[in-house]
Design an enzyme around this catalytic site. Structure first.
Site, short mmCIF file in Angstrom:
data_model
loop_
_atom_site.label_atom_id
_atom_site.label_comp_id
_atom_site.label_asym_id
_atom_site.label_seq_id
_atom_site.Cartn_x
_atom_site.Cartn_y
_atom_site.Cartn_z
NE ARG A 1 -2.56 0.07 3.58
CZ ARG A 1 -3.21 0.71 4.38
NH1 ARG A 1 -4.64 0.80 4.42
NH2 ARG A 1 -2.63 0.87 5.65
CB THR B 1 -2.11 7.05 -2.96
OG1 THR B 1 -1.55 5.66 -3.12
CG2 THR B 1 -1.26 8.21 -3.69
CG ASP C 1 2.52 -2.54 8.98
OD1 ASP C 1 2.72 -3.58 8.54
OD2 ASP C 1 2.68 -1.43 8.41
CG ASP D 1 6.14 -2.83 9.60
OD1 ASP D 1 6.92 -3.31 8.85
OD2 ASP D 1 6.10 -1.74 9.57
#
Ligand code: PRP
Ligand code: URA
Length: 210
Positions: A105, A109, A201, A204
């Site tokens: 991603r 944006t 995340d 991560d």
């Protein structure tokens, strides 16, 4: 076919999900939990596989029993975070093939950017389960499923661990034929596209790149 969302509220999945969400859970345990949850979810997501009868001999005599009716599966993790689910699902279906779709991603944006695509050659003979722990805006799942659809598999399901209502809606509208399996539908997305309360995340946390 109408789009369907299955929220897997099995106690074992919900218990593990609590530890997955906890910010104090380190990468090693996080990875293990993602794998275990994926394995348990796979058990449910393959519940509709057709069976056929076979005749066998037990040590005690003849028996008519059942085996899976020749259906072949392929798992397609969305890189990177989807990789964390592969080992768990292969524990359940070791004969499945694994394709990979690389998407990330764009943090500005929030749009998915494709960087890798390798699917099994015989995908037209396979039922596909696309894997990604997180369904946030839905952009990545929508694009990954569009890519898989171009190869014409027998069917496609999407399996994630946590979904946002926004992602469920977007994915259902874009691909109404794809069933969604998840362990939780959370409250909302924040202003930078993260699921709240979510788990942060996923990529991560799996790979320790926080
Ligand atoms: C995360 C996640 C999904 C995507 C979900 O990946 O694993 O692929 O975001 O967001 P969306 O529904 O809004 O598209 P990310 O882009 O962080 O890449 P990574 O797996 O490489 O960390
Ligand atoms: N991707 C993640 O890893 N976590 C989120 O909350 C949203 C997208």
């Amino acid at each position: 076919m109408e789009n369907q969302v299955f929220v897997m509220d099995h106690p074992l999945i919900q218990h593990k999900l609590t530890f997955l969400r906890d910010k104090n859970t380190g990468s090693k345990e996080f990875r293990e939990l993602v794998g275990e949850i994926a394995m348990l979810m796979c058990y449910e997501a393959t519940r509709d596989l057709p069976l056929q009868e076979v005749h066998i001999e037990t040590p005690m005599g003849e028996a008519t029993t059942k085996v899976i009716a020749g259906r072949k599966l392929a798992f397609v993790p969305i890189l990177r975070a989807g990789l964390g689910m592969v080992e768990g699902v292969l524990e359940m279906v070791p004969a499945a093939k694994v394709g990979h779709i690389g998407l990330y991603r764009d943090h500005k944006t929030l749009q998915p950017v494709e960087y890798y695509n390798k699917l099994p050659q015989d995908i037209t003979e396979r039922d596909v389960i696309v894997l990604d722990p997180m369904l946030a805006t839905g952009g990545s799942a929508i694009d990954a499923i569009s890519i898989v659809k171009r190869s014409n598999p027998k069917s496609i399901k999407f399996m994630c661990i946590i979904a946002a209502p926004e992602g469920v809606k977007a994915l259902s509208e874009a691909h109404p034929d794809v069933q969604i399996y998840c362990a939780a539908v959370d409250d909302h997305l924040n202003e930078i596209g993260y699921i709240v309360p979510g788990l942060g995340d996923a990529g991560d946390r799996i790979f320790g790149t926080l």
